[in-house]
Design a protein around this motif. Structure first.
Motif, PDB file in Angstrom:
ATOM      1  N   LYS A   1      -9.312  -1.306  -8.718  1.00  0.00           N
ATOM      2  CA  LYS A   1      -8.712  -1.887  -7.520  1.00  0.00           C
ATOM      3  C   LYS A   1      -8.382  -3.362  -7.705  1.00  0.00           C
ATOM      4  CE  LYS A   1     -10.723   1.196  -4.068  1.00  0.00           C
ATOM      5  NZ  LYS A   1     -11.535   1.285  -2.834  1.00  0.00           N
TER       6      LYS A   1
ATOM      7  N   THR B   1      -4.546   0.625  -1.555  1.00  0.00           N
ATOM      8  CA  THR B   1      -5.901   0.146  -1.279  1.00  0.00           C
ATOM      9  C   THR B   1      -6.860   1.299  -0.992  1.00  0.00           C
ATOM     10  OG1 THR B   1      -5.327  -0.155   1.065  1.00  0.00           O
ATOM     11  CG2 THR B   1      -5.088  -2.069  -0.388  1.00  0.00           C
TER      12      THR B   1
ATOM     13  N   SER C   1       0.832  -1.211   0.000  1.00  0.00           N
ATOM     14  CA  SER C   1       0.000   0.000   0.000  1.00  0.00           C
ATOM     15  C   SER C   1       0.862   1.255   0.000  1.00  0.00           C
ATOM     16  CB  SER C   1      -0.925  -0.004   1.221  1.00  0.00           C
ATOM     17  OG  SER C   1      -0.178  -0.156   2.418  1.00  0.00           O
TER      18      SER C   1
END
Length: 270
Positions: free
Chosen positions: A265, A228, A168
């Motif tokens: 995503k 994320t 991330s």
């Protein structure tokens, strides 16, 4: 002492290690190899290692079990130390820009926290009891800079991560860019704060840090699975109000990293 998301996680790791009776897999005998990897892959990250006087502090953050040796985190935390020691923000690629002086009539960044849904980044950097960035805009800029270095290093080391792992790295810079952008928008409605932002020293710091953050973020968009929460924060950044306020402060149109917003995503790594 400033708190960061990584500091909290590292502290938790130490607590768990104490319970099981074993030290965390940090530093150890891989630190020299990790620094060699940083030197070869990330000249910008290695320049931070060279600049910091306390090399042991840098090595504290190295994790031998992480594919990237947690080097982005080591660079991030070392940037904070360099900023505190030099009263200036070290820039990606070299040089530094002075930190605005204390008492510049800027309101606490915690004021904008209600514009974001609750989450780790908001709690850590914008809520009372978290990092100093919640009460002092200069430290919000400090975090913006540290996360820029963090992501820049992660991009240089991206080939090291395993395909099945979704890091991330983009989340932190996305969050801090959105925090700074919405702060600027709120400050424009406050004549005293707006005048403080437009002071030559403060404006110069914001301009330098924002420019390198934009470049680093745009460069990261080529990697789809690097965050994320990034799209949520970037959508805030790209809103009409923050973009207009940034343009009036910077004297140029800010960059909305649309390529990062367009990445699904569920996209897989090439």
């Amino acid at each position: 002492m400033r708190k960061t998301v990584r500091t909290a996680l590292f502290g938790l790791l130490l607590q768990v290690a104490a319970v099981v009776g074993a030290g965390p897999a940090v530093a150890g005998d891989c630190s020299a190899r990790a620094v060699d990897v940083l030197k070869a892959a990330s000249p910008n990250g290695y320049s931070v290692f060279r600049a910091i006087a306390d090399k042991a502090f840098f090595r504290t953050w190295i994790d031998c079990e992480d594919a990237q040796y947690a080097l982005p985190t080591a660079v991030h935390e070392s940037v904070h130390m360099l900023t505190a020691d030099g009263d200036a923000y070290p820039l990606v690629g070299g040089g530094a820009v002075g930190r605005p002086p204390e008492g510049t009539a800027l309101f606490a960044p915690a004021r904008i926290a209600r514009q974001f849904r609750p989450g780790l980044f908001v709690t850590t950097y914008l809520r009372a009891g978290g990092a100093t960035s919640a009460t002092d805009f200069r430290y919000l800029l400090d975090e913006l800079n540290a996360y820029t270095h963090d992501l820049d290093t992660a991009l240089a080391l991206d080939d090291l991560r395993t395909p099945d792992r979704r890091p991330s790295h983009r989340d932190g810079l996305s969050a801090l860019m959105s925090f700074v952008a919405l702060y600027v928008e709120a400050a424009e409605a406050d004549p005293v704060a707006w005048a403080a932002l437009k002071r030559p020293d403060t404006k110069a710091a914001i301009s330098a840090l924002w420019g390198q953050a934009e470049r680093t973020m745009v460069a990261s968009c080529r990697i789809p699975d690097l965050g994320t929460e990034d799209r949520m924060f970037l959508a805030k950044l790209c809103g009409r109000g923050p973009q207009a306020a940034l343009e009036r402060l910077l004297g140029r149109a800010p960059v909305c990293p649309k390529a990062c917003l367009a990445v699904p995503k569920t996209a897989s790594r090439d």
